[in-house]
Design an enzyme around this catalytic site. Structure first.
Site, PDB file in Angstrom:
ATOM      1  N   ARG A  72       0.833  -1.182   0.000  1.00 16.19           N
ATOM      2  CA  ARG A  72       0.000   0.000   0.000  1.00 16.19           C
ATOM      3  C   ARG A  72       0.878   1.247   0.000  1.00 16.19           C
ATOM      4  O   ARG A  72       2.091   1.192   0.166  1.00 16.19           O
ATOM      5  CB  ARG A  72      -0.982   0.001   1.154  1.00 16.19           C
ATOM      6  CG  ARG A  72      -0.442   0.165   2.547  1.00 16.19           C
ATOM      7  CD  ARG A  72      -1.603   0.370   3.511  1.00 16.19           C
ATOM      8  NE  ARG A  72      -2.448   1.482   3.072  1.00 16.19           N
ATOM      9  CZ  ARG A  72      -3.734   1.614   3.404  1.00 16.19           C
ATOM     10  NH1 ARG A  72      -4.333   0.720   4.147  1.00 16.19           N
ATOM     11  NH2 ARG A  72      -4.422   2.639   2.981  1.00 16.19           N
ATOM     12  N   THR A  74     -13.198   0.912  -2.495  1.00 19.67           N
ATOM     13  CA  THR A  74     -12.152  -0.109  -2.453  1.00 19.67           C
ATOM     14  C   THR A  74     -12.531  -1.316  -3.317  1.00 19.67           C
ATOM     15  O   THR A  74     -13.683  -1.738  -3.363  1.00 19.67           O
ATOM     16  CB  THR A  74     -11.908  -0.553  -0.997  1.00 19.67           C
ATOM     17  OG1 THR A  74     -11.356   0.549  -0.277  1.00 19.67           O
ATOM     18  CG2 THR A  74     -10.937  -1.708  -0.916  1.00 19.67           C
ATOM     19  N   THR A 103      -6.940   0.017  -3.495  1.00 23.83           N
ATOM     20  CA  THR A 103      -7.844   1.163  -3.496  1.00 23.83           C
ATOM     21  C   THR A 103      -7.110   2.438  -3.857  1.00 23.83           C
ATOM     22  O   THR A 103      -5.905   2.547  -3.671  1.00 23.83           O
ATOM     23  CB  THR A 103      -8.509   1.339  -2.115  1.00 23.83           C
ATOM     24  OG1 THR A 103      -9.424   2.434  -2.169  1.00 23.83           O
ATOM     25  CG2 THR A 103      -7.492   1.610  -1.028  1.00 23.83           C
ATOM     26  N   ASN A 143      -8.568   5.087  -2.516  1.00 21.94           N
ATOM     27  CA  ASN A 143      -9.302   5.743  -1.429  1.00 21.94           C
ATOM     28  C   ASN A 143     -10.624   6.263  -1.983  1.00 21.94           C
ATOM     29  O   ASN A 143     -11.620   5.567  -1.928  1.00 21.94           O
ATOM     30  CB  ASN A 143      -8.506   6.854  -0.743  1.00 21.94           C
ATOM     31  CG  ASN A 143      -9.186   7.316   0.544  1.00 21.94           C
ATOM     32  OD1 ASN A 143      -9.854   6.527   1.210  1.00 21.94           O
ATOM     33  ND2 ASN A 143      -9.039   8.572   0.892  1.00 21.94           N
TER      34      ASN A 143
END
Length: 317
Positions: free
Chosen positions: A3, A276, A294, A296
């Site tokens: 991430r 997501t 994702t 966001n």
């Protein structure tokens, strides 16, 4: 774990004004919203360790889709319409996704096709160094960001130990911190397994009430105890302790919902959005893959890199 990470120039009060008031738009729109992207490096690391096909074979279908185009769905047309003003504010009215697309239109993305081909033949450094990296840093910083080329060059995915826990006769494995999903799932199942939920009926009022109340308690814990394990100590064992989880449900009753004010450490006020993406794959050889990724918000920071054909995330939020 691939991430996004905060850029090196990030600082504690970067979303506050001179009076220490939150500038909420700064973390979702524009340059300060962007975290250092991890998807390209992460997928390459996964392929190097576990891949069977060649890297070029894996990327080819996505590159073809970018070149030939994809058909806009009615939902996508609606979302693009809702976000169009923000996309224009970040990129101008001539940018690709500022156009008034309707359901059935085909969107072709030749810059993305070119970039994917470069990544296919040169590896992730085609993304994290060179023209793409330079264009990304310029785009972000022109819109108020604090990125450097070093932020991109130094990004590395991290192999982390999974969370392992039991539910009845099953052993489950899930993502550990900094992701909160695995611990929350373990907490929720630990809270409900003391109840004969199988007798209530799937999606029955009683089963739903039990699950919702367990979820609320887990998310209350999430708001206080869970974070990035590179920077804080997450009390995983204490959060998953069976006695602790039984105590968490002592205030539960089927008679009425527990007031949020009674669920320590406090009321969960953050709204959870629906952008997501997750996919789970099982193959004929018994391999299993579960990936969550994702931007966001829908279309991320709304900043679109014309040279690369992609939106930048707003994960700093």
């Amino acid at each position: 774990d691939y991430r996004e990470k905060a850029p090196m120039n990030a600082f504690k009060d970067m979303y506050l004004d001179e009076n220490k008031k939150v500038l909420s738009e700064k973390s979702v729109l524009g340059g300060l919203a962007v975290g250092v992207p991890g998807a390209v490096a992460g997928m390459y690391a996964l392929h190097q360790k576990l891949g069977k096909l060649s890297w070029q074979q894996v990327i080819a279908p996505a590159a073809k889709l970018a070149k030939m185009g994809f058909v806009v769905t009615s939902k996508q047309a609606r979302v693009l319409s809702n976000k169009r003003s923000e996309i224009i504010s970040m990129n101008g009215s001539n940018t690709l996704f500022a156009q008034p697309f309707k359901a059935g239109d085909r969107i072709k993305n030749l810059p993305l096709y070119t970039l994917l081909n470069k990544i296919a033949h040169e590896g992730p450094m085609a993304f994290y160094k060179g023209p793409n990296a330079q264009a990304m840093v310029q785009k972000i910083n022109t819109n108020g960001g604090i990125f450097t080329l070093e932020d991109l060059e130094k990004y590395e995915p991290v192999w982390r130990d999974p969370i392992q826990f039991n539910y009845k006769e099953l052993t489950l494995y899930s993502m550990g911190p900094p992701s909160s999903g695995g611990i929350c799932l373990a907490q929720m199942l630990g809270m409900v397994k003391q109840f004969p939920i199988e007798t209530y009926g799937f999606h029955s009022e009683k089963a739903m009430q039990l699950m919702i109340e367990a979820e609320r308690r887990s998310f209350a814990d999430r708001s206080l105890y869970l974070g990035d394990s590179d920077f804080i100590e997450v009390p995983t064992n204490k959060l998953l302790d069976s006695i602790y989880l039984i105590k968490r449900m002592q205030s539960f009753t089927f008679e009425k919902a527990t007031p949020s004010t009674d669920i320590a450490p406090g009321i969960i006020v953050a709204k959870e959005y629906d952008e997501t993406t997750h996919f789970s794959i099982l193959d004929l050889e018994g391999n299993a893959v579960a990936v969550t990724t994702t931007l966001n918000g829908n279309y991320g920071s709304k900043m679109y890199l014309e040279e690369g054909g992609y939106f930048l995330n707003n994960e700093m939020d």
